[in-house]
Design an enzyme around this catalytic site. Structure first.
Site, PDB file in Angstrom:
ATOM      1  N   TYR A   1     -15.207  70.660   8.241  1.00 55.39           N
ATOM      2  CA  TYR A   1     -15.660  69.287   8.429  1.00 55.39           C
ATOM      3  C   TYR A   1     -14.666  68.377   7.721  1.00 55.39           C
ATOM      4  O   TYR A   1     -14.285  68.629   6.568  1.00 55.39           O
ATOM      5  CB  TYR A   1     -17.053  69.094   7.807  1.00 55.39           C
ATOM      6  CG  TYR A   1     -17.452  67.646   7.696  1.00 55.39           C
ATOM      7  CD1 TYR A   1     -18.119  67.010   8.731  1.00 55.39           C
ATOM      8  CD2 TYR A   1     -17.126  66.906   6.554  1.00 55.39           C
ATOM      9  CE1 TYR A   1     -18.456  65.671   8.637  1.00 55.39           C
ATOM     10  CE2 TYR A   1     -17.465  65.561   6.459  1.00 55.39           C
ATOM     11  CZ  TYR A   1     -18.125  64.958   7.507  1.00 55.39           C
ATOM     12  OH  TYR A   1     -18.453  63.629   7.419  1.00 55.39           O
TER      13      TYR A   1
ATOM     14  N   GLU B   1     -15.021  60.968  11.872  1.00 51.94           N
ATOM     15  CA  GLU B   1     -15.463  62.315  11.541  1.00 51.94           C
ATOM     16  C   GLU B   1     -14.916  63.311  12.543  1.00 51.94           C
ATOM     17  O   GLU B   1     -14.900  63.027  13.744  1.00 51.94           O
ATOM     18  CB  GLU B   1     -16.999  62.303  11.607  1.00 51.94           C
ATOM     19  CG  GLU B   1     -17.684  63.475  11.000  1.00 51.94           C
ATOM     20  CD  GLU B   1     -19.199  63.308  11.109  1.00 51.94           C
ATOM     21  OE1 GLU B   1     -19.781  62.690  10.208  1.00 51.94           O
ATOM     22  OE2 GLU B   1     -19.764  63.788  12.104  1.00 51.94           O
TER      23      GLU B   1
END
Ligand code: GDP
Ligand code: MN
Length: 381
Positions: free
Chosen positions: A101, A189
């Site tokens: 991530y 993101e």
């Protein structure tokens, strides 16, 4: 403004972040052709503004043309958490050994941007953030200097990313921060960044949200806007020039002024109800605008009752009341009970003018909200 995955990936790719080969498709045939050109296996991915598409059945892998056809048929037109899928991204599938991530957002608590990396990427990052926040390495950024290269490397090492790919991941994080900064991002993101067994690093998903108030100076991003709204109600509200956000409850809310509307939302929640929307009709409350606001709120199938919270200022309470009456008279049937609270200039006169065949008038905001919550409960039963 939220970009779709395919739009965000274009922006990321232009800045040098590696993304898989991909083509956007709106029909099954287009999807099958695109898959053939890209080469199998492919991932077929619903392009709607919801998280967790993978878990909800909005992402399927296909090994050949038949599977691609089947996947595209299943996904195109499907309902994904309330959104109808009208576009899929057909993408070269990535054979990964790890999912990371990488993200950049504003940490309001710290009053600074924060760059984040975790080796627990994939579909459960929200759970990781809630249950195991230490598994996400964070570097706060002084916006005057930007994310220093050593900070990007530190975040990557703190997260425990393998040495072989650490440099590439740090470079993705730096690029993501720069994009977030230059393009007035609110959230950026990549989840997951996929790592392949030969240490390739690829952005397999992409989220990029941009501050609406900065769109005037982000013309490239602003151009994408027509393609981004996949919510009919939000599109309608945009056209009427309202600040509107669709929520998941059943009490429709209309007010003038963002603070007033937020307060109403909070009170609906306080009295055990659940707001269906935020709708700020802005200054004044002329019949035309009230009518348009009601059209938007009535068009929401989730709405079971409506509460108006209007403060008469320059537009006086009696004018507002006439506006509400005229607006409601335009509807053949009023699909949901409507409660009105008027305050400010000439509010007493306004309350007398309001047509009680069409609306319930309450003197205080507390009473109006409780009434709307009770109405919604009754209708919902
Ligand atoms: P989200 O569920 O909306 O966040 O969509 P993502 O694009 O993040 O995909 C969710 C999950 O689907 C990923 O974490 C992967 O496990 C899987 N997935 C997505 N694309 C691929 C792909 O190209 N190859 C493989 N093997 N899995 C994929
Ligand atoms: Mn994802």
């Amino acid at each position: 403004m939220r970009l779709h995955e395919y739009q965000a990936k274009r922006v990321f790719a232009e800045a040098g972040i590696p993304v898989p080969d991909a083509t956007l498709a709106t029909t099954v045939e287009e999807a099958v052709d695109a898959a053939g050109e890209i080469g199998f296996p492919v991932a077929i991915k619903a392009q709607v503004h919801v998280g967790g598409r993978g878990k909800a059945g909005g992402i399927k892998l296909a090994e050949d043309a038949d599977e691609a056809r089947e996947a595209a048929t299943d996904i195109l037109g499907m309902d994904l958490k309330g959104y109808t899928v009208d576009r899929v991204l057909v993408e070269q599938a990535v054979d990964f050994v790890n999912e990371l991530y990488v993200g950049v957002t504003m940490d309001r608590g710290a009053g600074k941007p924060v760059a984040m990396v975790s080796t627990k990427g994939g579909v459960n990052i929200e759970e990781v953030a809630a249950e195991n926040p230490d598994a996400i390495a964070r570097e706060h950024v002084d916006p005057a200097y930007g994310l220093h290269p050593y900070q990007a490397r530190k975040a990557v090492y703190d997260a425990g990313v393998d040495r072989e790919v650490a440099g590439d991941v740090a470079s993705i994080l730096s690029t993501l921060y720069d994009l977030w900064d230059e393009k007035d991002g609110s959230d950026a993101e990549i989840n997951p960044v996929m790592i392949t067994d030969d240490d390739e690093v690829i952005a397999a998903d992409a989220v990029f949200n941009v501050d609406d108030d900065a769109l005037f100076r982000q013309s490239e991003i602003a151009q994408l806007e027509g393609e981004t709204t996949d919510d009919d109600l939000e599109a309608m509200a945009n056209e009427y020039g309202f600040d509107y956000v669709r929520l998941s409850g059943n009490v429709g809310i209309i007010g003038n002024g963002a603070g007033l509307v937020m307060t109403t939302l909070d009170l609906v929640d306080h009295y055990g109800g659940s707001p269906a929307n935020f709708l700020d009709i802005g200054g004044g409350a002329k019949a035309g605008r009230v009518r348009n606001a009601l059209e938007v709120v009535f068009a929401d199938d989730n709405v079971d009752s409506v509460v108006f919270n209007i403060f008469g200022g320059i537009t006086r309470g009696d004018e507002v009341a006439r506006g509400i009456n005229e607006a409601l008279e335009e509807f053949d049937t009023i699909p949901n009970p409507v409660t009105v609270r008027l305050a400010g200039t000439n509010s007493v006169q306004g309350m007398e003018i309001l047509n009680t065949d069409l609306v319930t008038v309450e003197e205080t905001l507390e009473e109006a909200v409780q009434r709307a919550v009770a109405d919604a409960e009754e209708v919902a039963q």
